[in-house]
Scaffold this motif. Structure first.
Motif, short mmCIF file in Angstrom:
data_model
loop_
_atom_site.label_atom_id
_atom_site.label_comp_id
_atom_site.label_asym_id
_atom_site.label_seq_id
_atom_site.Cartn_x
_atom_site.Cartn_y
_atom_site.Cartn_z
N PHE A 77 -45.02 14.61 -25.87
CA PHE A 77 -44.89 15.68 -25.14
C PHE A 77 -45.91 14.64 -24.01
O PHE A 77 -45.91 13.69 -23.75
CB PHE A 77 -46.52 16.31 -24.73
CG PHE A 77 -47.02 17.34 -26.48
CD1 PHE A 77 -45.74 17.72 -26.60
CD2 PHE A 77 -47.88 16.99 -28.01
CE1 PHE A 77 -45.30 18.44 -28.63
CE2 PHE A 77 -47.52 17.43 -28.79
CZ PHE A 77 -46.73 18.56 -28.95
N ASN A 78 -44.81 15.00 -22.86
CA ASN A 78 -44.70 14.21 -22.11
C ASN A 78 -45.03 14.51 -20.37
O ASN A 78 -43.88 15.28 -20.13
CB ASN A 78 -43.28 13.67 -21.45
CG ASN A 78 -43.27 11.82 -20.98
OD1 ASN A 78 -43.26 12.35 -19.28
ND2 ASN A 78 -43.85 10.82 -21.28
N ALA A 79 -46.62 14.34 -19.55
CA ALA A 79 -46.80 14.96 -18.74
C ALA A 79 -45.11 14.48 -17.57
O ALA A 79 -44.88 15.42 -16.38
CB ALA A 79 -48.60 14.35 -18.38
N MET A 80 -44.86 12.83 -16.96
CA MET A 80 -44.26 13.25 -16.22
C MET A 80 -42.83 13.97 -16.71
O MET A 80 -41.91 13.94 -15.59
CB MET A 80 -44.15 11.62 -16.14
CG MET A 80 -42.90 10.72 -15.49
SD MET A 80 -43.21 11.15 -14.20
CE MET A 80 -44.96 10.14 -13.80
N ASP A 81 -42.31 13.80 -17.43
CA ASP A 81 -41.22 14.94 -17.48
C ASP A 81 -41.44 16.15 -16.40
O ASP A 81 -41.06 16.74 -15.88
CB ASP A 81 -40.65 15.26 -19.22
CG ASP A 81 -40.57 14.24 -20.01
OD1 ASP A 81 -40.29 12.84 -19.24
OD2 ASP A 81 -39.99 14.25 -21.12
N ALA A 82 -42.53 17.05 -16.94
CA ALA A 82 -43.16 17.83 -16.42
C ALA A 82 -43.45 17.64 -14.95
O ALA A 82 -42.57 18.67 -14.26
CB ALA A 82 -44.22 18.89 -16.60
N LEU A 83 -43.98 16.76 -14.64
CA LEU A 83 -44.15 16.94 -13.01
C LEU A 83 -42.38 16.37 -12.58
O LEU A 83 -42.30 16.44 -11.19
CB LEU A 83 -44.58 15.29 -12.84
CG LEU A 83 -46.60 15.40 -13.52
CD1 LEU A 83 -46.92 13.86 -13.00
CD2 LEU A 83 -46.30 16.60 -12.93
N ASP A 84 -41.57 15.70 -13.01
CA ASP A 84 -40.52 15.35 -12.44
C ASP A 84 -39.57 16.82 -12.53
O ASP A 84 -38.75 16.77 -11.62
CB ASP A 84 -39.65 14.58 -14.15
CG ASP A 84 -37.87 13.76 -12.82
OD1 ASP A 84 -38.22 13.51 -11.34
OD2 ASP A 84 -37.33 13.35 -13.45
N GLU A 85 -39.56 17.93 -13.11
CA GLU A 85 -38.56 19.02 -13.63
C GLU A 85 -39.19 19.18 -11.89
O GLU A 85 -38.30 20.02 -11.20
CB GLU A 85 -38.74 19.31 -15.00
CG GLU A 85 -37.85 20.63 -14.60
CD GLU A 85 -38.53 21.57 -16.08
OE1 GLU A 85 -37.51 22.37 -15.73
OE2 GLU A 85 -39.90 21.64 -16.17
N ILE A 86 -40.45 19.58 -12.20
CA ILE A 86 -41.31 20.43 -10.52
C ILE A 86 -40.79 19.60 -9.20
O ILE A 86 -40.38 20.56 -8.41
CB ILE A 86 -42.61 20.53 -11.04
CG1 ILE A 86 -42.68 20.72 -12.29
CG2 ILE A 86 -42.88 21.40 -9.59
CD1 ILE A 86 -44.31 21.13 -12.58
N THR A 87 -41.47 18.34 -8.69
CA THR A 87 -41.10 17.62 -7.73
C THR A 87 -39.57 17.07 -7.92
O THR A 87 -40.01 16.25 -6.53
CB THR A 87 -42.56 17.00 -7.94
OG1 THR A 87 -42.51 15.90 -8.72
CG2 THR A 87 -43.52 17.81 -7.98
N GLY A 88 -39.02 16.28 -8.32
CA GLY A 88 -38.47 14.88 -8.66
C GLY A 88 -38.86 13.84 -7.91
O GLY A 88 -38.44 12.80 -7.74
N MET A 89 -39.99 13.83 -8.98
CA MET A 89 -41.21 12.80 -8.88
C MET A 89 -40.06 11.25 -8.78
O MET A 89 -40.12 10.44 -8.25
CB MET A 89 -42.48 12.92 -9.63
CG MET A 89 -43.09 11.18 -9.33
SD MET A 89 -44.29 11.38 -10.33
CE MET A 89 -45.47 12.76 -9.54
#
Length: 510
Positions: A106-118
């Motif tokens: 489970f990865n938080a950065m994957d979820a943030l990246d999908e939302i923001t392109g971080m």
């Protein structure tokens, strides 16, 4: 109006009664609109019912986060599905949380990246370490900042003090001497934090460059805009795609890397000249103690390509530290304003603590003298009453105030994660839930931060809740999740908490 001080201030800490701020993850959350095609494949995970006439759970959640989550947990247990911000997601609570944070599935950065392109936004600054789970940034903080905090503290405090006093001198005062701050406090705090971090990261010579300082502040601002600026607005899939493409093709932060590169190049060349001169004369070269020099000395270890790449990684450190620390430091100011009855206790702690440290240090000096040993520089009597790392660490009431602020200010649903592969969550008993690859789930922070395990009146802000307990604000765990937990916990939390406590202490002292 003045509030009569009380020994144990207790005020509701839910939305509407408490100064809530938008932090890193919260800012991302309120700006998201990433459509998942379906919930997890596990059909045993129930879908929370909708109120008549509501197309999603947004209205019910926004009206009262606590009541909504209490209803869902009572009806469906610790894992349930909801429709929120046009997203299908699974809410994970209580006994399942530890497994989420400890698992690599489970990865938080994957979820943030999908939302923001971080990822594209951040990686536009560097030439190396572009792997999805690259450990270099984590390692840079862990290896170079955290262990050197005691050495950096004096300079950090000095820079924070200088900018705070400069800012306060600009403002008018009321008849009783109260400073009237006319611009947004976060603008003052950003300048304080950027100045302090500039000295730590690139050294005092480069930190004097006004273009670099302005760039550091603007970098944090650009980062905040990328996260949505804290505005509650929905972002379409098309908008998300365009933003990701812009980050990849236009590299919006490269201008900040160039500012630092141009300022750092002559300084580094001069450092190299002095080092060569020292070698030629057969004497030791006194290496600068900033992060820039440490990265240059470990160029190969961190897989850098060139000096521009080093500067890119430094800017990444700047935007993360300045943005998040400024946001949270500003929240400390709002909490002090909301709970003025706390200030006397925090001020008294500052007055008593230096006396205790001075006595202890004098005892250490006397022991060395009795042994016939010299007094080391770190026991210099002139530093006995300084706001040192040891002094800041001993501010247990300020530490409790900061931890309680985090506990209360965090959105009840936060820290989105994305499943990298099918995985089974188990609460250690007979209940298990399958989270399917690619599905999004979100953490029920209320189940951790407002759990009965937190003590009495968990729905109230009680600033001294953690005094006398082994619950420092830097201690990440299943009952305190702003910094994550386990091996994925934020490595910069020690620097962040120290700066937060320092900002609070400096304001209270004035």
């Amino acid at each position: 109006s003045r509030i009569k001080p009380s020994k144990s201030p207790v005020v509701p800490c839910h939305s509407g009664h408490h100064p809530i701020g938008i932090g890193l993850v919260s800012a991302v959350y309120v700006g998201m609109k990433a459509h998942n095609k379906s919930f997890s494949v596990d059909k045993s995970i129930p879908i929370a019912s909708l109120r008549p006439g509501d197309p999603s759970h947004d209205n019910e959640y926004d009206e009262d986060q606590d009541t909504f989550l209490e209803r869902c947990q009572a009806q469906y247990g610790d894992v349930f599905n909801i429709y929120l911000m046009n997203n299908r997601m699974t809410v994970v609570s209580g006994p399942f949380l530890r497994e989420v944070f400890m698992s690599d599935n489970f990865n938080a950065m994957d979820a943030l990246d999908e939302i923001t392109g971080m990822r594209a936004f951040i990686l536009s600054m560097s030439k190396s370490n572009h792997e999805v789970d690259s450990p270099e940034i984590h390692g840079i903080v862990r290896d170079n900042i955290t262990p050197n905090l005691p050495k950096y503290t004096a300079e950090i405090v000095a820079r924070l003090e200088k900018i705070l006093d400069k800012a306060m001198a600009k403002y008018n005062k009321s008849e009783d001497g109260t400073v009237i701050v006319e611009k947004q406090p976060i603008l003052v705090v950003e300048e304080m934090v950027a100045n302090a971090m500039a000295n730590v990261i690139v050294g005092p010579q480069i930190a004097k460059n006004h273009q670099v300082l302005d760039s550091f502040i603007t970098t944090a601002s650009d980062f905040g805009k990328m996260l949505g600026g804290g505005e509650v607005k929905k972002k379409s899939i098309w908008r998300t795609f365009l933003d990701n493409t812009e980050h990849k093709l236009l590299s919006p932060l490269q201008k900040h890397v160039k500012v630092l590169f141009d300022a750092a190049t002559p300084v580094i060349l001069e450092r190299r000249r002095l080092e060569q001169e020292a070698e030629a004369q057969g004497r030791a070269y006194e290496r600068p103690d900033d992060i820039l020099q440490k990265l240059l000395d470990n160029f190969d270890k961190y897989n850098f390509v060139d000096l521009e790449d080093v500067c890119g990684h430094l800017v990444i450190l700047v935007l993360a530290s300045v943005y998040t620390t400024s946001d949270t430091s500003t929240n400390i100011l709002y909490h002090l304003a909301a709970y003025p009855e706390c200030i006397d206790r925090l001020f008294e702690e500052q007055q008593v603590m230096p006396d205790t440290i001075e006595k202890e240090r004098e005892q250490q000096r006397q022991v060395l003298i009795a042994k016939g040993e010299s007094i080391p520089e770190d026991l210099n009597p002139s530093e006995d009453r300084a706001l040192s790392a040891a002094a800041i660490k001993r501010m247990v009431h300020m530490d409790s105030f900061v931890r309680e602020m985090f506990r209360c200010r965090t959105d009840r649903l936060s820290l989105n994660h994305r499943a990298r592969q099918n995985a089974t969550l188990s609460n250690g008993m007979v209940i298990s839930k399958v989270i399917s690859k690619g599905s999004t789930f979100i953490i029920n922070m209320k189940s951790a931060h407002q759990s009965p395990n937190q003590g009495e009146e968990v729905d109230k802000f009680r600033p001294w809740r953690f005094v006398g307990k082994s619950k420092a604000a830097t201690k990440a765990g299943a009952d305190f999740l702003p910094f994550g937990m386990g091996k994925h916990a934020c490595p910069g939390r020690f620097l962040a908490i120290q700066q937060l406590k320092t900002v609070g202490a400096l304001v209270i002292a004035r």
